[in-house]
Design a protein around this motif. Structure first.
Motif, PDB file in Angstrom:
ATOM      1  N   MET A   1       0.840  -1.208   0.000  1.00 29.10           N
ATOM      2  CA  MET A   1       0.000   0.000   0.000  1.00 29.10           C
ATOM      3  C   MET A   1       0.870   1.252   0.000  1.00 29.10           C
ATOM      4  SD  MET A   1      -3.334  -0.182   2.289  1.00 29.10           S
ATOM      5  CE  MET A   1      -4.309  -1.630   2.529  1.00 29.10           C
ATOM      6  N   THR A   2       0.395   2.269  -0.629  1.00 28.74           N
ATOM      7  CA  THR A   2       1.161   3.514  -0.640  1.00 28.74           C
ATOM      8  C   THR A   2       0.936   4.256   0.669  1.00 28.74           C
ATOM      9  OG1 THR A   2      -0.656   4.754  -1.554  1.00 28.74           O
ATOM     10  CG2 THR A   2       0.832   3.750  -3.116  1.00 28.74           C
ATOM     11  N   THR A   3       1.802   5.217   0.920  1.00 32.49           N
ATOM     12  CA  THR A   3       1.704   5.916   2.196  1.00 32.49           C
ATOM     13  C   THR A   3       0.457   6.784   2.261  1.00 32.49           C
ATOM     14  OG1 THR A   3       2.961   7.749   1.345  1.00 32.49           O
ATOM     15  CG2 THR A   3       4.170   6.003   2.455  1.00 32.49           C
ATOM     16  N   ILE A   4       0.021   7.314   1.125  1.00 31.26           N
ATOM     17  CA  ILE A   4      -1.142   8.191   1.152  1.00 31.26           C
ATOM     18  C   ILE A   4      -2.386   7.362   1.474  1.00 31.26           C
ATOM     19  CG2 ILE A   4      -2.531   9.825  -0.183  1.00 31.26           C
ATOM     20  CD1 ILE A   4       0.312  10.791   0.430  1.00 31.26           C
ATOM     21  N   ALA A   5      -2.432   6.159   0.908  1.00 29.92           N
ATOM     22  CA  ALA A   5      -3.625   5.346   1.120  1.00 29.92           C
ATOM     23  C   ALA A   5      -3.605   4.671   2.485  1.00 29.92           C
ATOM     24  CB  ALA A   5      -3.744   4.302   0.025  1.00 29.92           C
ATOM     25  N   ASP A   6      -2.441   4.457   3.058  1.00 27.40           N
ATOM     26  CA  ASP A   6      -2.386   3.751   4.334  1.00 27.40           C
ATOM     27  C   ASP A   6      -1.376   4.410   5.282  1.00 27.40           C
ATOM     28  OD1 ASP A   6      -2.662   1.950   6.360  1.00 27.40           O
ATOM     29  OD2 ASP A   6      -1.548   0.343   5.386  1.00 27.40           O
ATOM     30  N   PRO A   7      -1.694   5.620   5.732  1.00 31.56           N
ATOM     31  CA  PRO A   7      -0.752   6.341   6.585  1.00 31.56           C
ATOM     32  C   PRO A   7      -0.424   5.601   7.876  1.00 31.56           C
ATOM     33  CG  PRO A   7      -2.864   7.500   6.459  1.00 31.56           C
ATOM     34  CD  PRO A   7      -2.891   6.418   5.440  1.00 31.56           C
ATOM     35  N   MET A   8      -1.415   4.905   8.440  1.00 32.06           N
ATOM     36  CA  MET A   8      -1.172   4.199   9.698  1.00 32.06           C
ATOM     37  C   MET A   8      -0.215   3.031   9.469  1.00 32.06           C
ATOM     38  SD  MET A   8      -2.189   4.907  12.654  1.00 32.06           S
ATOM     39  CE  MET A   8      -1.620   4.147  14.143  1.00 32.06           C
ATOM     40  N   GLY A   9      -0.411   2.318   8.346  1.00 33.82           N
ATOM     41  CA  GLY A   9       0.497   1.237   8.013  1.00 33.82           C
ATOM     42  C   GLY A   9       1.921   1.752   7.863  1.00 33.82           C
ATOM     43  N   PHE A  10       2.030   2.917   7.223  1.00 35.23           N
ATOM     44  CA  PHE A  10       3.343   3.544   7.038  1.00 35.23           C
ATOM     45  C   PHE A  10       3.982   3.881   8.381  1.00 35.23           C
ATOM     46  CE2 PHE A  10       5.472   7.773   6.332  1.00 35.23           C
ATOM     47  CZ  PHE A  10       6.627   7.250   5.774  1.00 35.23           C
ATOM     48  N   LEU A  11       3.190   4.482   9.261  1.00 35.51           N
ATOM     49  CA  LEU A  11       3.723   4.844  10.583  1.00 35.51           C
ATOM     50  C   LEU A  11       4.172   3.594  11.337  1.00 35.51           C
ATOM     51  CD1 LEU A  11       4.275   6.783  12.927  1.00 35.51           C
ATOM     52  CD2 LEU A  11       1.890   6.549  13.604  1.00 35.51           C
ATOM     53  N   LEU A  12       3.340   2.550  11.281  1.00 34.39           N
ATOM     54  CA  LEU A  12       3.699   1.338  12.024  1.00 34.39           C
ATOM     55  C   LEU A  12       4.932   0.668  11.420  1.00 34.39           C
ATOM     56  CD1 LEU A  12       0.219  -0.172  12.917  1.00 34.39           C
ATOM     57  CD2 LEU A  12       1.809   1.108  14.354  1.00 34.39           C
ATOM     58  N   PHE A  13       5.089   0.832  10.112  1.00 27.64           N
ATOM     59  CA  PHE A  13       6.292   0.276   9.484  1.00 27.64           C
ATOM     60  C   PHE A  13       7.531   1.036   9.962  1.00 27.64           C
ATOM     61  CE2 PHE A  13       9.212   0.216   5.743  1.00 27.64           C
ATOM     62  CZ  PHE A  13       9.588  -1.108   5.868  1.00 27.64           C
ATOM     63  N   THR A  14       7.449   2.363   9.996  1.00 32.80           N
ATOM     64  CA  THR A  14       8.623   3.131  10.440  1.00 32.80           C
ATOM     65  C   THR A  14       8.867   2.929  11.936  1.00 32.80           C
ATOM     66  OG1 THR A  14       7.305   5.119  10.861  1.00 32.80           O
ATOM     67  CG2 THR A  14       8.325   4.933   8.702  1.00 32.80           C
ATOM     68  N   LYS A  15       7.801   2.722  12.703  1.00 32.24           N
ATOM     69  CA  LYS A  15       7.968   2.532  14.142  1.00 32.24           C
ATOM     70  C   LYS A  15       8.366   1.104  14.479  1.00 32.24           C
ATOM     71  CE  LYS A  15       5.072   3.880  17.354  1.00 32.24           C
ATOM     72  NZ  LYS A  15       3.819   4.277  18.044  1.00 32.24           N
ATOM     73  N   GLY A  16       8.178   0.189  13.544  1.00 28.72           N
ATOM     74  CA  GLY A  16       8.446  -1.216  13.826  1.00 28.72           C
ATOM     75  C   GLY A  16       9.694  -1.710  13.130  1.00 28.72           C
ATOM     76  N   PRO A  17       9.521  -2.495  12.055  1.00 25.91           N
ATOM     77  CA  PRO A  17      10.654  -3.136  11.403  1.00 25.91           C
ATOM     78  C   PRO A  17      11.741  -2.155  10.976  1.00 25.91           C
ATOM     79  CG  PRO A  17       8.580  -3.725  10.312  1.00 25.91           C
ATOM     80  CD  PRO A  17       8.236  -2.819  11.434  1.00 25.91           C
ATOM     81  N   LEU A  18      11.334  -1.018  10.399  1.00 31.62           N
ATOM     82  CA  LEU A  18      12.338  -0.093   9.881  1.00 31.62           C
ATOM     83  C   LEU A  18      13.183   0.476  11.020  1.00 31.62           C
ATOM     84  CD1 LEU A  18      12.983   0.671   7.056  1.00 31.62           C
ATOM     85  CD2 LEU A  18      11.750   2.808   7.371  1.00 31.62           C
ATOM     86  N   PHE A  19      12.535   0.743  12.153  1.00 34.28           N
ATOM     87  CA  PHE A  19      13.287   1.285  13.277  1.00 34.28           C
ATOM     88  C   PHE A  19      14.324   0.272  13.741  1.00 34.28           C
ATOM     89  CE2 PHE A  19      14.147   2.135  17.724  1.00 34.28           C
ATOM     90  CZ  PHE A  19      14.435   3.486  17.683  1.00 34.28           C
ATOM     91  N   ASN A  20      13.917  -0.989  13.783  1.00 31.45           N
ATOM     92  CA  ASN A  20      14.860  -2.023  14.223  1.00 31.45           C
ATOM     93  C   ASN A  20      16.046  -2.128  13.272  1.00 31.45           C
ATOM     94  OD1 ASN A  20      13.432  -2.711  16.490  1.00 31.45           O
ATOM     95  ND2 ASN A  20      12.132  -4.169  15.394  1.00 31.45           N
ATOM     96  N   ILE A  21      15.749  -2.059  11.974  1.00 32.16           N
ATOM     97  CA  ILE A  21      16.833  -2.131  10.999  1.00 32.16           C
ATOM     98  C   ILE A  21      17.770  -0.932  11.170  1.00 32.16           C
ATOM     99  CG2 ILE A  21      17.362  -2.025   8.536  1.00 32.16           C
ATOM    100  CD1 ILE A  21      14.710  -3.525   8.062  1.00 32.16           C
ATOM    101  N   ALA A  22      17.170   0.253  11.277  1.00 28.68           N
ATOM    102  CA  ALA A  22      17.980   1.464  11.362  1.00 28.68           C
ATOM    103  C   ALA A  22      18.854   1.447  12.608  1.00 28.68           C
ATOM    104  CB  ALA A  22      17.080   2.695  11.361  1.00 28.68           C
ATOM    105  N   ILE A  23      18.259   1.092  13.724  1.00 25.72           N
ATOM    106  CA  ILE A  23      19.018   1.152  14.974  1.00 25.72           C
ATOM    107  C   ILE A  23      20.118   0.082  14.967  1.00 25.72           C
ATOM    108  CG2 ILE A  23      17.585  -0.356  16.423  1.00 25.72           C
ATOM    109  CD1 ILE A  23      18.507   3.029  17.663  1.00 25.72           C
ATOM    110  N   ALA A  24      19.851  -1.057  14.305  1.00 26.68           N
ATOM    111  CA  ALA A  24      20.880  -2.106  14.227  1.00 26.68           C
ATOM    112  C   ALA A  24      22.040  -1.635  13.348  1.00 26.68           C
ATOM    113  CB  ALA A  24      20.275  -3.395  13.679  1.00 26.68           C
ATOM    114  N   ILE A  25      21.727  -1.041  12.188  1.00 22.71           N
ATOM    115  CA  ILE A  25      22.800  -0.537  11.318  1.00 22.71           C
ATOM    116  C   ILE A  25      23.603   0.527  12.047  1.00 22.71           C
ATOM    117  CG2 ILE A  25      23.295   0.727   9.191  1.00 22.71           C
ATOM    118  CD1 ILE A  25      20.953  -0.627   7.908  1.00 22.71           C
ATOM    119  N   PHE A  26      22.855   1.390  12.744  1.00 25.10           N
ATOM    120  CA  PHE A  26      23.514   2.469  13.477  1.00 25.10           C
ATOM    121  C   PHE A  26      24.475   1.908  14.530  1.00 25.10           C
ATOM    122  CE2 PHE A  26      23.194   4.848  17.519  1.00 25.10           C
ATOM    123  CZ  PHE A  26      23.925   5.967  17.171  1.00 25.10           C
TER     124      PHE A  26
END
Ligand code: HEM
Ligand code: SF4
Ligand code: SF4
Lengths: 223, 366, 146
Positions: free
Chosen positions: A1-26
């Protein structure tokens, strides 16, 4: 889904898996860089030390952090805007309550924050100062030639993190989950880039400042 | 449930609803939907003449909380009136008929009103690829029943977060393969009235709008009616001045909690939640969660069950683990250490294998 | 009101609700325009106060400025509706409530008389039949409650 159509999904993605990836790389990148720098050390110096290392080292940590009058006279703009936005950035990052809650969640430590309207004001000033540094960089004949792609890249992420935070707090992007998702996304970009760009200076700057003073001190030169 | 009068106006008069009561209903509905009061006469005229639509209400994987929400108000209410305005031909919890008689009533209503009935769904349902046995009615899978019923529907109203977004049944690990109604229905006008449960007046407001204007109201990206879901809880929260001043309750019984400060640090999801609670409130306007001192859970948003702890602040990522960071850091230190050791070894071997060179030898190599 | 109103949460939010102040004045100006229109053309105006982000202080302020006039009436249909003419002739306050005292809507009506106070044409249809029925029963000596 695109971010415009599913803003909550986008937020949960950035708050979930993406955050874990980013913090691990960091964490991985930063630990690797620091371990490398510290373990590599410097070539052994066999000369007799003429004076102590620690005191001069600590002195440069302080003196090179405070603006020195000579530099200020030569480049008042650089010193002033630089100081303003660095302080503003740190205030927003470390003394804003939602961020303190994040740090508490991550590391279990917390400290008192500043009232939201104050952080908001600081953020606005930071944004203006950051914009000014870009204009200066683009117009100053010497700075312009010294600047690399990397300089513009890290300016952009830094600016975007603060800008999206400001937009989210002031509800200037709708819906809010999209605004917050964008903020967290840019913060994650910032975290990922940090160990591999000049942004590493956040963690190495004081080591470097200490080292300079220490090596002067050893040679008996005034630091 | 059965009546001979098909126009809303006639039917209400038969039920003893006075004209003033009807006007009051129109006023309340207009206010509810943020329509300008100047529209009320036109709305009243349209409603009078509107045909009472046949409504088929399908309940799938749900807890009946949404039906409770709708019917749990005391008479005489706007909710009652709206139920008079429709012809609820099938609702397996509310109707008197049961078993085969009930299913027969549904099929009859679908046949008689083909193309015109309203389909209301509460609950999510196992998707086409899931085991249909997880939820069936009269031996028919939810999926088959929905697809059959949607054929002749004029519009679909998904009531509650389960029907709108999958809700609790869809929460990880989603054992029944539950999906939302909008995942399956793409070719009919559809409105999502989310909430766990939805505010009852929102359900009736949508119905009133449909009756008065003959179409579904304006909707947001999640197909939710903008009149009710256009603003976040946070933007309408009476505790907002405290947020703006940075005054937060930090536990449920500290000074701040007693003084009614903002609940952000206690996990309030109000900023990212779009719903009407802050203005319409609950239990006939008595109060609402934040007024009662509890943070908003975000119940009207997709995946709210999987959005991390209800009591973790909104800025805290959903799946935090400091051990992961430590592991990554340790791995990083290892990488850094290896690189450094390798570099040292290269320098050291270079030093041991160094051969002195004279200036003459150098000249010869040029 | 219930015991809820004794919880300090509400009291405090009222006294700290500065963010919700200042919305009453524009409404008063809107009322002024509506009155001018009523005088000039006879056209009435309704203002839905629920649609305006009002803090508790705003509403109190607005009502204090408008004051209390001569007429007060209660309509009993789908719960009570309280109609009150303000101290400004032609400006009416209509508070639509349901039985549990929950407010459905709060309107300012600028006009000669609010529509909901008038006898409704549609209800007149049943007027004669009701009266005739009662006449018949009265002749039979029946007692009436209402
Ligand atoms: C480099 C790192 C970051 C910087 C410099 C930064 C900076 C900012 C700034 C300047 C604001 C606006 C403050 C204001 O205008 O009052 C803000 C807001 C916010 N930040 Fe960050 N941020 C960073 C990382 C993060 C991360 C990683 C998260 C969460 C995972 C986060 C969560 C938030 C939230 C929730 C808000 C808005 C709160 C609200 O809407 O009221 N930030 N940030
Ligand atoms: S209690 Fe929740 S919704 Fe209300 S102001 Fe605080 S964060 Fe926003
Ligand atoms: S306050 Fe939040 S969690 Fe509670 S009912 Fe309203 S939207 Fe749902």
């Amino acid at each position: 889904m695109t971010t415009i159509a599913d803003p909550m999904g986008f937020l949960l993605f950035t708050k979930g898996p993406l955050f874990n990836i980013a913090i691990a790389i960091f964490a991985l990148g930063l630990a690797a860089r620091l371990a490398e720098i510290l373990l590599l050390g410097r070539r052994p110096n066999f000369a007799e030390p003429r004076a102590g290392e620690w005191l001069p080292g600590l002195r440069t940590v302080v003196t090179r952090t405070l603006p020195d009058p000579g530099t200020f006279k030569r480049a008042p703009f650089n010193v002033l805007t630089g100081l303003i936005w660095h302080v503003g950035f740190l205030v927003a990052l470390l003394l804003f309550i939602p961020h303190i809650e994040l740090i508490k969640g991550l590391f279990g430590v917390s400290w008192p924050g500043l009232p939201n309207p104050f952080v908001d004001l600081v953020t606005a000033v930071t944004l203006v100062a950051l914009a000014a540094t870009l204009v200066h960089r683009l117009t100053h004949p010497v700075k312009k030639r010294l600047s690399t792609i990397e300089d513009y890249l890290i300016w952009a992420v830094t600016f975007l993190v603060v800008l999206t935070g400001y937009l989210a707090y002031n509800r200037l992007i709708n819906p809010y989950p999209l605004a917050l998702g964008l903020h967290i996304l840019t913060a994650e970009l910032f975290l990922i880039l940090l160990p591999f760009t000049k942004l590493t200076h956040i963690f190495t700057v004081f080591i470097a400042r200490w080292y300079n003073g220490a090596s002067f001190g050893r040679r008996g030169v005034q630091s | 449930m059965t009546t001979t009068k098909h126009r809303v106006g006639e039917h209400l008069r038969d039920q003893g609803v006075s004209r003033r009561a009807f006007l009051k209903f129109c006023t309340a509905s207009a206010s509810l939907m943020a329509l300008p009061p100047g529209l009320i006469p036109a709305m009243a005229a349209a409603l009078e003449q509107a045909r009472r639509p046949s409504v088929i209400w399908l309940s799938f994987q749900e807890c009946t909380g949404c039906t409770e929400s709708l019917t749990r108000s005391h008479a005489p209410t706007v909710e009652d009136l709206i139920l008079e305005m429709i012809s609820l031909d099938y609702h397996h919890t509310l109707q008197a008929a049961a078993g085969e008689a009930a299913e027969a009533a549904r099929e009859q209503a679908m046949k008689d009103n083909f193309g015109k009935y309203l389909l209301i769904v509460d609950g999510s349902l196992p998707g086409p690829d899931a085991n249909p046995g997880y939820s069936t009615i009269a031996g028919v899978s939810n999926y088959a029943m929905l697809m059959e019923a949607v054929e002749g529907a004029a519009a679909v109203i998904a009531v509650g977060t389960c029907a709108a977004f999958g809700g609790l049944p869809e929460a990880a690990p989603n054992p029944t393969g539950a999906v939302a109604v909008m995942d399956l229905i793409k070719n009919k006008p559809l409105v999502n009235v989310s909430g766990c449960p939805p505010v009852p007046m929102v359900i009736t407001g949508v119905l009133a709008h449909y009756l008065a204007f003959g179409r579904l109201p304006e909707r947001d990206a999640y197909h939710r009616p903008l009149a009710f879901f256009g603003q976040s809880i946070h933007d309408r929260c009476y505790r907002r001045p405290f947020y703006d001043k940075g005054l937060f309750a930090e536990t449920f019984d500290d000074e701040g909690a007693r003084a009614g400060w903002c609940l952000y640090r206690l996990g309030c999801k109000g900023p990212s939640t779009y719903n009407a609670c802050a203005t319409m409130r609950w239990n006939a306007g008595t109060s609402w969660p934040i007024e009662a001192g509890h943070p908003c859970l975000g119940c009207s948003e997709p995946r709210f069950w999987d959005a991390g702890s209800f009591y973790a602040p909104l800025s805290v990522p959903t799946d935090l683990s400091s051990s992961r960071i430590l592991t990554a850091g340790a791995a990083g230190a290892l990488v850094g250490g290896t690189v450094a050791t390798l570099a040292r070894r290269t320098v050291a071997t270079a030093a041991t294998s160094r051969q002195p060179v004279t200036a003459d030898e150098l000249e010869q190599t040029l | 009101m219930s015991a809820l109103s004794s919880i300090p949460v509400r009291v405090q939010s009222v006294s700290h609700g500065t963010a919700n102040c200042g919305n009453a004045v524009p409404i008063l100006h809107e009322v002024r325009h509506a009155l001018e229109r009523l005088i000039a053309t006879g056209e009435g105006t309704q203002i839905d106060l629920n649609a305006i982000p009002f803090g508790p202080e705003d509403e109190a302020h607005l009502l204090a400025v408008l004051g209390v006039g001569e007429v007060r009436a209660t309509i009993d249909a789908l719960g009570p509706t309280h109609v009150q003419e303000t101290a400004i002739p032609g400006v009416w306050l209509i508070d639509y409530r349901i039985t549990e005292d929950q407010r459905l809507a709060l309107h300012l009506d600028i006009g000669d008389i609010p529509e909901i106070l008038r006898t409704q044409r549609q209800d007149l249809d049943t007027a004669l039949t009701t009266l005739d029925a009662r006449l018949t029963r009265a002749q039979g000596g029946a007692q009436f409650e209402s």
